[in-house]
Design a protein around this motif. Structure first.
Motif, PDB file in Angstrom:
ATOM      1  N   TYR A  97       0.831  -1.206   0.000  1.00 51.30           N
ATOM      2  CA  TYR A  97       0.000   0.000   0.000  1.00 51.30           C
ATOM      3  C   TYR A  97       0.864   1.253   0.000  1.00 51.30           C
ATOM      4  O   TYR A  97       0.600   2.202  -0.741  1.00 51.30           O
ATOM      5  CB  TYR A  97      -0.924   0.003   1.218  1.00 51.30           C
ATOM      6  CG  TYR A  97      -1.716   1.294   1.332  1.00 51.30           C
ATOM      7  CD1 TYR A  97      -2.871   1.477   0.583  1.00 51.30           C
ATOM      8  CD2 TYR A  97      -1.285   2.325   2.159  1.00 51.30           C
ATOM      9  CE1 TYR A  97      -3.586   2.671   0.656  1.00 51.30           C
ATOM     10  CE2 TYR A  97      -2.003   3.517   2.240  1.00 51.30           C
ATOM     11  CZ  TYR A  97      -3.138   3.682   1.493  1.00 51.30           C
ATOM     12  OH  TYR A  97      -3.836   4.866   1.552  1.00 51.30           O
ATOM     13  N   GLN A  99       3.781   1.449  -1.098  1.00 53.18           N
ATOM     14  CA  GLN A  99       4.674   1.370  -2.264  1.00 53.18           C
ATOM     15  C   GLN A  99       6.145   1.278  -1.852  1.00 53.18           C
ATOM     16  O   GLN A  99       7.021   1.899  -2.451  1.00 53.18           O
ATOM     17  CB  GLN A  99       4.434   2.547  -3.201  1.00 53.18           C
ATOM     18  CG  GLN A  99       3.004   2.615  -3.733  1.00 53.18           C
ATOM     19  CD  GLN A  99       2.762   3.771  -4.672  1.00 53.18           C
ATOM     20  OE1 GLN A  99       3.693   4.387  -5.174  1.00 53.18           O
ATOM     21  NE2 GLN A  99       1.496   4.071  -4.929  1.00 53.18           N
ATOM     22  N   LEU A 233       1.417  -3.986  -8.880  1.00 48.72           N
ATOM     23  CA  LEU A 233       1.608  -2.564  -8.617  1.00 48.72           C
ATOM     24  C   LEU A 233       2.358  -1.913  -9.778  1.00 48.72           C
ATOM     25  O   LEU A 233       3.452  -2.324 -10.148  1.00 48.72           O
ATOM     26  CB  LEU A 233       2.392  -2.388  -7.320  1.00 48.72           C
ATOM     27  CG  LEU A 233       2.742  -0.955  -6.913  1.00 48.72           C
ATOM     28  CD1 LEU A 233       1.482  -0.176  -6.577  1.00 48.72           C
ATOM     29  CD2 LEU A 233       3.707  -0.954  -5.730  1.00 48.72           C
ATOM     30  N   ASN A 251      -3.354  -7.136  -6.092  1.00 45.97           N
ATOM     31  CA  ASN A 251      -3.158  -5.690  -6.004  1.00 45.97           C
ATOM     32  C   ASN A 251      -2.861  -5.135  -7.404  1.00 45.97           C
ATOM     33  O   ASN A 251      -1.804  -5.383  -7.962  1.00 45.97           O
ATOM     34  CB  ASN A 251      -1.997  -5.384  -5.054  1.00 45.97           C
ATOM     35  CG  ASN A 251      -1.713  -3.894  -4.937  1.00 45.97           C
ATOM     36  OD1 ASN A 251      -2.470  -3.063  -5.440  1.00 45.97           O
ATOM     37  ND2 ASN A 251      -0.630  -3.550  -4.271  1.00 45.97           N
ATOM     38  N   ARG A 253      -3.055  -1.789  -8.039  1.00 50.43           N
ATOM     39  CA  ARG A 253      -2.962  -0.349  -7.840  1.00 50.43           C
ATOM     40  C   ARG A 253      -2.015   0.279  -8.860  1.00 50.43           C
ATOM     41  O   ARG A 253      -0.883  -0.166  -9.066  1.00 50.43           O
ATOM     42  CB  ARG A 253      -2.466  -0.048  -6.428  1.00 50.43           C
ATOM     43  CG  ARG A 253      -2.430   1.437  -6.155  1.00 50.43           C
ATOM     44  CD  ARG A 253      -2.146   1.710  -4.712  1.00 50.43           C
ATOM     45  NE  ARG A 253      -2.135   3.136  -4.451  1.00 50.43           N
ATOM     46  CZ  ARG A 253      -1.992   3.663  -3.251  1.00 50.43           C
ATOM     47  NH1 ARG A 253      -1.854   2.867  -2.210  1.00 50.43           N
ATOM     48  NH2 ARG A 253      -1.977   4.960  -3.093  1.00 50.43           N
ATOM     49  N   ASP A 254      -2.496   1.320  -9.530  1.00 49.81           N
ATOM     50  CA  ASP A 254      -1.740   2.087 -10.525  1.00 49.81           C
ATOM     51  C   ASP A 254      -1.323   1.245 -11.729  1.00 49.81           C
ATOM     52  O   ASP A 254      -0.461   1.654 -12.515  1.00 49.81           O
ATOM     53  CB  ASP A 254      -0.489   2.732  -9.910  1.00 49.81           C
ATOM     54  CG  ASP A 254      -0.838   3.768  -8.860  1.00 49.81           C
ATOM     55  OD1 ASP A 254      -1.907   4.381  -8.984  1.00 49.81           O
ATOM     56  OD2 ASP A 254      -0.056   3.955  -7.913  1.00 49.81           O
ATOM     57  N   VAL A 271      -9.819  -2.653  -8.518  1.00 43.69           N
ATOM     58  CA  VAL A 271      -9.899  -1.309  -7.951  1.00 43.69           C
ATOM     59  C   VAL A 271      -8.496  -0.699  -7.906  1.00 43.69           C
ATOM     60  O   VAL A 271      -7.541  -1.331  -7.476  1.00 43.69           O
ATOM     61  CB  VAL A 271     -10.503  -1.353  -6.533  1.00 43.69           C
ATOM     62  CG1 VAL A 271     -10.389   0.005  -5.866  1.00 43.69           C
ATOM     63  CG2 VAL A 271     -11.953  -1.794  -6.593  1.00 43.69           C
ATOM     64  N   GLY A 272      -8.383   0.526  -8.393  1.00 39.60           N
ATOM     65  CA  GLY A 272      -7.100   1.218  -8.408  1.00 39.60           C
ATOM     66  C   GLY A 272      -6.365   1.100  -9.721  1.00 39.60           C
ATOM     67  O   GLY A 272      -5.380   1.790  -9.948  1.00 39.60           O
ATOM     68  N   ASN A 274      -5.962   1.396 -13.896  1.00 43.51           N
ATOM     69  CA  ASN A 274      -6.412   2.283 -14.963  1.00 43.51           C
ATOM     70  C   ASN A 274      -7.133   1.446 -16.005  1.00 43.51           C
ATOM     71  O   ASN A 274      -6.516   0.766 -16.821  1.00 43.51           O
ATOM     72  CB  ASN A 274      -5.216   3.001 -15.587  1.00 43.51           C
ATOM     73  CG  ASN A 274      -5.633   3.968 -16.689  1.00 43.51           C
ATOM     74  OD1 ASN A 274      -6.826   4.158 -16.941  1.00 43.51           O
ATOM     75  ND2 ASN A 274      -4.663   4.570 -17.344  1.00 43.51           N
TER      76      ASN A 274
END
Length: 294
Positions: A97, A99, A233, A251, A253-254, A271-272, A274
């Motif tokens: 989370y 990073q 990530l 995960n 994210r991004d 979720v998170g 693009n």
């Protein structure tokens, strides 16, 4: 509040989910300069934070149980000795989370250390064997081989067939894995950070706990794979095919999935990421770039 310009020696008070900590800007920014914490407190970005009215604590809505371990990592680069294995999984989620890529990799290495030692005794080949085979035969296949625990980082492994191979805890960080086949491979705990996996195939692969941080998976084919607890990530999955896979606790994210085709996947797990604009196509969705929609 909007973060003000801070000196490295400035004391920072943090409220992490009700647990309060005091540290310095230097601790939060030096060891992991690309982390979320560094971005928040380095002054490079004007990031809005909630402020606890009591003594100026900055509030971050996360479970603060393991945050002291994160601070100790940033101070001393040490991974804690925890009594239960599940606690490392909890710490890993917090490291992802925030990073903290270095801490994430160290936790993976720590979790797999004993397994690695056992697996290396059983591995059929060494890193040197792999390099020699590649140099002598560009079309070498490793179908069904046991390569568990090997460090294959930064090798050019393009077009190699690892189908049905045991690749548990193998380190592929920085590898060129273009057009590599991992079909039905057991790659649990494998590390693919910063690897190039363009047009790679993962049909029926076990990738539980694998790490794809900053990996490039353009045009990759992921079908009926186990991606439980995987970290994507900041991964690039443009034009990838993502079918029928278990993404529990994955995960994204991004991560960039623009142009990818998503089928029979729980979108809540993305979720998170693009996703651009989801356009229905057959029984799935295509993640299109909004600029291409007219």
């Amino acid at each position: 509040m909007a973060m003000k310009e801070l000196k490295k020696s400035s004391v920072i008070r943090l409220n992490i989910g009700g647990n309060k900590f005091c540290t310095s800007v230097d601790t939060l920014t030096q060891r992991e300069p690309n982390s979320m914490l560094a971005a928040m407190f380095s002054g490079r970005h004007n990031i809005a934070c909630e402020e606890d009215c009591e003594k100026g604590y900055v509030f971050i809505d996360r479970d603060g149980t393991h945050f002291r371990h994160i601070l100790n990592w940033l101070r001393d680069a040490t991974v804690p000795l925890l009594e239960e294995r599940c606690k490392y999984s909890e710490l890993l989620r917090e490291a992802e989370y925030f990073q903290l890529v270095g801490l994430t990799e160290e936790i993976h290495a720590f979790l797999n250390k004993e397994d690695d030692q056992i697996a290396k005794l059983d591995a059929e080949l060494t890193r040197r064997d792999i390099i020699n085979f590649i140099l002598s035969n560009a079309t070498m296949k490793f179908r069904g081989f046991n390569l568990s625990g090997l460090d294959l980082s930064k090798l050019d492994l393009t077009k190699i067939d690892f189908s049905y191979a045991c690749l548990r805890n193998v380190c592929f960080s920085g590898c060129d894995l273009t057009r590599v086949k991992f079909n039905y491979a057991d790659a649990e705990g494998a590390i693919f950070n910063n690897a190039t996996l363009t047009s790679s195939e993962f049909l029926g692969a076990n990738l539980r706990d694998a790490s794809f941080v900053d990996a490039k998976l353009r045009f990759a084919k992921v079908d009926s794979a186990c991606l439980v607890n995987c970290s994507f990530l900041r991964a690039i999955l443009e034009n990838a095919q993502l079918y029928n896979s278990d993404l529990t606790n994955a995960n994204f994210r991004d991560a960039n999935l623009i142009g990818s085709y998503v089928k029979d996947v729980n979108l809540q797990h993305l979720v998170g990421a693009n996703l651009g604009i989801l356009t229905a196509y057959r029984n799935g969705f295509i993640c299109k770039n909004p600029d291409e929609i007219r």
